[in-house]
Scaffold this motif. Structure first.
Motif, short mmCIF file in Angstrom:
data_model
loop_
_atom_site.label_atom_id
_atom_site.label_comp_id
_atom_site.label_asym_id
_atom_site.label_seq_id
_atom_site.Cartn_x
_atom_site.Cartn_y
_atom_site.Cartn_z
N GLN A 318 -2.41 12.89 12.46
CA GLN A 318 -1.18 12.85 13.26
C GLN A 318 -0.30 11.69 12.79
OE1 GLN A 318 -3.80 12.43 16.69
NE2 GLN A 318 -2.53 13.89 17.81
N GLY A 319 0.97 11.75 13.20
CA GLY A 319 1.89 10.65 12.88
C GLY A 319 2.62 10.23 14.13
N VAL A 320 3.07 8.97 14.13
CA VAL A 320 3.86 8.51 15.28
C VAL A 320 5.13 7.87 14.73
CG1 VAL A 320 2.71 6.24 15.38
CG2 VAL A 320 3.80 7.16 17.42
N MET A 321 6.24 8.06 15.44
CA MET A 321 7.48 7.41 15.04
C MET A 321 7.99 6.58 16.20
SD MET A 321 10.55 8.70 13.00
CE MET A 321 11.98 7.75 12.72
N MET A 322 8.14 5.28 15.97
CA MET A 322 8.53 4.40 17.06
C MET A 322 9.96 3.92 16.93
SD MET A 322 5.33 1.95 17.41
CE MET A 322 6.41 0.79 18.23
N ALA A 323 10.67 3.92 18.06
CA ALA A 323 12.05 3.42 18.08
C ALA A 323 12.16 2.33 19.14
CB ALA A 323 12.98 4.58 18.41
N PRO A 324 13.13 1.44 18.98
CA PRO A 324 13.24 0.32 19.91
C PRO A 324 13.72 0.70 21.32
CG PRO A 324 14.95 0.22 18.23
CD PRO A 324 14.04 1.32 17.84
N THR A 325 14.53 1.76 21.43
CA THR A 325 15.01 2.11 22.77
C THR A 325 14.81 3.59 23.00
OG1 THR A 325 17.20 2.72 21.99
CG2 THR A 325 16.87 0.41 22.56
N GLU A 326 14.87 3.95 24.28
CA GLU A 326 14.69 5.35 24.64
C GLU A 326 15.77 6.23 24.02
OE1 GLU A 326 14.03 8.14 28.49
OE2 GLU A 326 13.26 6.10 28.41
N ILE A 327 17.01 5.73 24.04
CA ILE A 327 18.10 6.53 23.47
C ILE A 327 17.84 6.84 22.00
CG2 ILE A 327 20.48 6.28 22.63
CD1 ILE A 327 21.29 5.42 25.28
N LEU A 328 17.42 5.80 21.25
CA LEU A 328 17.15 6.02 19.83
C LEU A 328 15.94 6.93 19.63
CD1 LEU A 328 18.06 2.56 18.38
CD2 LEU A 328 19.16 4.71 17.85
N ALA A 329 14.95 6.81 20.52
CA ALA A 329 13.78 7.69 20.41
C ALA A 329 14.22 9.14 20.59
CB ALA A 329 12.73 7.31 21.44
N ARG A 330 15.08 9.36 21.58
CA ARG A 330 15.54 10.75 21.83
C ARG A 330 16.35 11.26 20.64
NH1 ARG A 330 13.81 12.53 26.28
NH2 ARG A 330 13.17 11.05 27.87
N ILE A 371 -0.61 17.86 19.58
CA ILE A 371 0.69 17.31 19.20
C ILE A 371 0.49 16.67 17.83
CG2 ILE A 371 2.40 15.51 19.72
CD1 ILE A 371 1.72 15.89 22.70
N HIS A 372 1.27 17.10 16.86
CA HIS A 372 1.09 16.58 15.50
C HIS A 372 1.86 15.28 15.28
CE1 HIS A 372 0.57 21.10 14.77
NE2 HIS A 372 -0.63 20.55 14.78
N ILE A 373 3.09 15.25 15.80
CA ILE A 373 3.93 14.07 15.61
C ILE A 373 4.44 13.62 16.97
CG2 ILE A 373 6.09 13.20 14.60
CD1 ILE A 373 5.73 15.26 12.34
N LEU A 374 4.24 12.32 17.26
CA LEU A 374 4.72 11.79 18.53
C LEU A 374 5.88 10.83 18.25
CD1 LEU A 374 4.17 11.66 21.61
CD2 LEU A 374 2.85 9.58 21.17
N VAL A 375 6.97 11.00 19.00
CA VAL A 375 8.09 10.08 18.88
C VAL A 375 8.13 9.27 20.16
CG1 VAL A 375 10.61 9.92 18.70
CG2 VAL A 375 9.39 11.75 17.51
N GLY A 376 8.39 7.96 20.07
CA GLY A 376 8.45 7.23 21.32
C GLY A 376 8.90 5.80 21.17
N THR A 377 8.93 5.11 22.33
CA THR A 377 9.22 3.67 22.33
C THR A 377 7.86 2.98 22.26
OG1 THR A 377 9.12 3.75 24.72
CG2 THR A 377 11.30 3.90 23.73
N HIS A 378 7.83 1.64 22.48
CA HIS A 378 6.52 0.98 22.39
C HIS A 378 5.54 1.47 23.45
CE1 HIS A 378 9.33 -1.71 24.57
NE2 HIS A 378 8.43 -1.51 25.48
#
Length: 696
Positions: A318-330, A371-378
């Motif tokens: 699996q992979g995870v992609m992290m963004a600093p804010t919720e808006i950027l994660a979306r 779920i193969h790829i998860l996008v999220g904040t910290h």
């Protein structure tokens, strides 16, 4: 690694152990960041004064600094309190006056007894045809003359500490500087013609001409190299500890990646293909990947990130992609999901907003590998978030995810490969200073089809005209950003400026068309205002901080930046990159307050000429200096006392290669050179590195 080596003790003693430094001076020096003799050692003179003796001042072009032996003549006391007190003196060929203000008569009588010889040195000027030296820098008896060097070093001063005190303290420090074995690669030292450490320190504090003050002087270059090398050694140690964590080979099959490529309406650029290949190769190897993906605004980092995440999925993980804010994660979700779904891959998002049964269901699917790829904040790092088989973390580097956090990620038992993405093109020397523990992939070309952004300079006097143009564009259904100036003093001032601009624009463009975000707003309000703009409900977004504008609104085609001269080049380039994402022709208006300084005009014109972020970053570095470029305070960029990242960029690269080479042959720093390098780490206070060796 037991404590600090005894050979360095004298350099880490209290400042008061130095000649001429009492508690008061020690306190003043500490305020300037000089807390121990070692700090003084690395506070080099930044100028010099020529104090070579002359027999007479006759024939000198005044004003000039002169050092001359004189016979003391008549004293003329001040007529009024604080007025000039004059002493006539005579050299080999002519006479002149020494002048003192607010002086104590008895003190001057003792210092300059009539009829005796004295050596005086100071600045000579002509007043009404009379040569005068006001407050000489030195007054010495002829037998003390050797106290003044022919070329006197001038130290950077701090309030309340005089040159004399600095020079004396520096001399006292140099007297206790030890001879140290060399940590520099002998071939490099020979090739560069660098002196030994001890000789370099002595030479740097005793310049003989102005040339010796240049960063290119061999002694100074060597000391700069020591600083950079210690820094890179620390990063290289962190990297080897990070990579020593058992990596797992995630071998790409290409099956999913090729589906994404087939679904794309265009071909990836050569830079994207190269970056994807580098990442896949790292992920397929046995060591943990730590790679930085540097790409300019609009260079197509998302596609590279998706392909990297698909490598993890192809390998069964699996992979995870992290963004600093919720808006950027979306936003990441919106750009990644369609690509991943064309390959039949499941993408989900997890943020602090997920609660209750919905959150539980996502966590269960994640743990089961559905779920193969998860996008999220910290939020993706919370205790109860368990992956089935996490292999890659992609970190969107707007929130300064440092070495420490990357190591934490590894400590979670995931031998995770890490890819950090940054949209700020940083010149290579700075990228190495900040991310020297990582390998670098660069995206330095734009995908086809990106519309160039037209950039214009507009004086503040034409604000009304700009608003009229904006009104017309809004009527045609276009959207715009309006960025308010950066006021350094306080966010409160920024806020009032933004609120004022918001009211004016609302009055001009109509209720409900204008939104506002600034640093002082609660996060929820900020998110709501951004969301309305993204959805097209508001046509114009007024924003203070650059940070809030990390969004993707293809319909936004106008960027107005007020007082553009108050922003850094890199920031302006980032802001401009927020428009030109759709198919409409876009404009960026840089509004400035005349008159512009020459430097400010140059900076704004570079933006008008080019959209190449790497070129802009190099120019910015040359003009502003490294600290400013990435805001040293929050950047994690070390503060170097001697090394000059603008002028000595090449040294940074050499030091990185050298540090990695040394660790490759001597990972525990046990050879003779390794032991010397340990002493360097203590000398440069690289405590973190020292802890890393002991972990090793």
């Amino acid at each position: 690694m037991s404590g600090r080596p005894p050979i360095l003790f004298p350099l880490f003693a209290g400042l008061e152990s130095l000649e001429g430094v009492g508690p008061k001076t020690a306190e003043l020096l500490a305020q300037a960041g000089i807390e121990r003799p070692r700090d003084l050692l690395f506070t080099l003179p930044h100028a010099g004064v020529d104090r070579r003796r002359v027999d007479t001042i006759r024939g000198l072009e005044l004003p000039a600094t002169a050092t001359v032996e004189v016979t003391v003549g008549r004293h003329t006391k001040a007529l009024r309190k604080g007025g000039p007190y004059r002493v006539e003196v005579e050299d080999a060929a002519t006479s002149f006056q020494l002048v003192f203000f607010h002086a104590r008569d008895d003190f001057l009588m003792r210092q300059l007894p009539t009829g005796q010889r004295r050596l005086v040195s100071g600045k000579l000027e002509l007043f009404d045809g009379v040569a005068q030296m006001v407050h000489p820098d030195h007054i010495l008896r002829p037998d003390e003359a050797s106290e003044i060097p022919a070329y006197e070093p001038v130290y950077p001063l701090t309030a309340g500490v005089t040159q004399k005190v600095m020079a004396k303290a520096a001399r006292s420090t140099l007297a206790r500087a030890p001879e140290l074995s060399d940590w520099i690669d002998p071939d490099l030292k020979l090739r560069e013609g660098w002196p030994d450490w001890h000789a370099a320190v002595l030479a740097a504090h005793a310049p003989e001409t102005a040339r010796d003050l240049s960063p290119d002087n061999p002694a100074r270059r060597r000391l700069a190299y020591d600083e950079l090398f210690a820094h890179q050694l620390t990063l290289a140690l962190a990297r080897s500890v990070e990579r020593r964590g058992k990596g797992r080979a995630s071998v790409a099959t290409g099956a999913l990646q090729s589906k994404v490529l087939a679904a794309l309406p265009y071909r990836p650029t050569a830079a994207q293909e190269r970056a994807i290949a580098e990442i896949a190769e790292d992920m397929g190897g046995p060591k943990r990947m730590a790679r930085l993906l540097q790409g300019d605004v609009g260079s197509g980092k998302t596609l590279v990130a998706v392909q990297a995440l698909l490598v993890a999925v192809e390998a069964g993980g699996q992979g995870v992609m992290m963004a600093p804010t919720e808006i950027l994660a979306r936003q990441h979700l919106a750009s990644i999901r369609p690509l991943a779904e064309s390959a039949g891959v499941v993408v989900e998002i997890l943020t602090g907003r997920d609660k209750g049964s919905e959150r539980a269901a996502k966590l269960a699917a994640l743990a089961a590998g559905d779920i193969h790829i998860l996008v999220g904040t910290h939020a993706v790092f919370q205790k109860d978030v368990a992956f089935h088989d996490l292999r890659l973390a992609v970190i969107d580097e707007q929130h300064r995810f440092g070495v420490a956090q990357r190591m934490e990620l590894g400590a979670k038992g995931h031998a995770v490969d890490v890819l950090v993405m940054t949209a700020t093109p940083i010149p290579r020397s700075l990228a190495l200073a900040q991310y020297g523990d990582m390998d670098l992939s660069m995206l330095d070309e734009k995908p086809p089809g990106r519309m160039p952004v037209k950039t214009a300079l507009v004086s503040v006097a034409r604000t009304e005209e700009v608003i009229a143009r904006l009104r017309k564009a809004v009527a045609e259904g276009r959207q715009a950003y309006w960025v308010c100036p950066l006021v350094e003093e306080s966010e409160a001032v920024d806020m009032t400026a933004a609120e004022e601009r918001f009211r004016l624009l609302r009055a001009a463009l109509g209720e409900g068309t204008v939104g506002l975000v600034h640093g002082q707003m609660p996060a929820a309000e900020k998110d709501a205002a951004m969301a309305r703009f993204v959805a097209g409900e508001t046509a114009v977004l007024v924003a203070t901080t650059v940070i809030e504008v990390g969004v993707n609104v293809p319909n936004a085609s106008i960027m107005v930046i007020e007082q553009a001269e108050s922003f850094g080049l890199a920031q302006l380039h980032q802001l401009r990159g927020r428009v030109g994402r759709g198919d409409a022709a876009s404009t960026c208006l840089l509004m400035y307050r005349p008159p512009l300084t020459e430097l400010a005009r140059q900076r704004l014109e570079i933006l008008r000429e080019t959209e190449d972020g790497f070129r802009i970053a190099e120019e910015d570095l040359a003009m502003r200096g490294a600290g400013d470029l990435i805001g040293t305070a929050q950047s994690g960029l070390p503060r170097f006392r001697i090394a000059d990242l603008e002028r000595q960029a090449g040294l940074m690269q050499v030091s990185q290669q050298d540090a990695r080479r040394l660790l490759a042959v001597d990972p525990a720093l046990e050879s003779a050179r390794g032991q010397a390098a340990r002493v360097l780490l203590w000398l440069m206070e690289q405590d973190r590195a020292i802890r890393l060796i002991s972990i090793g």
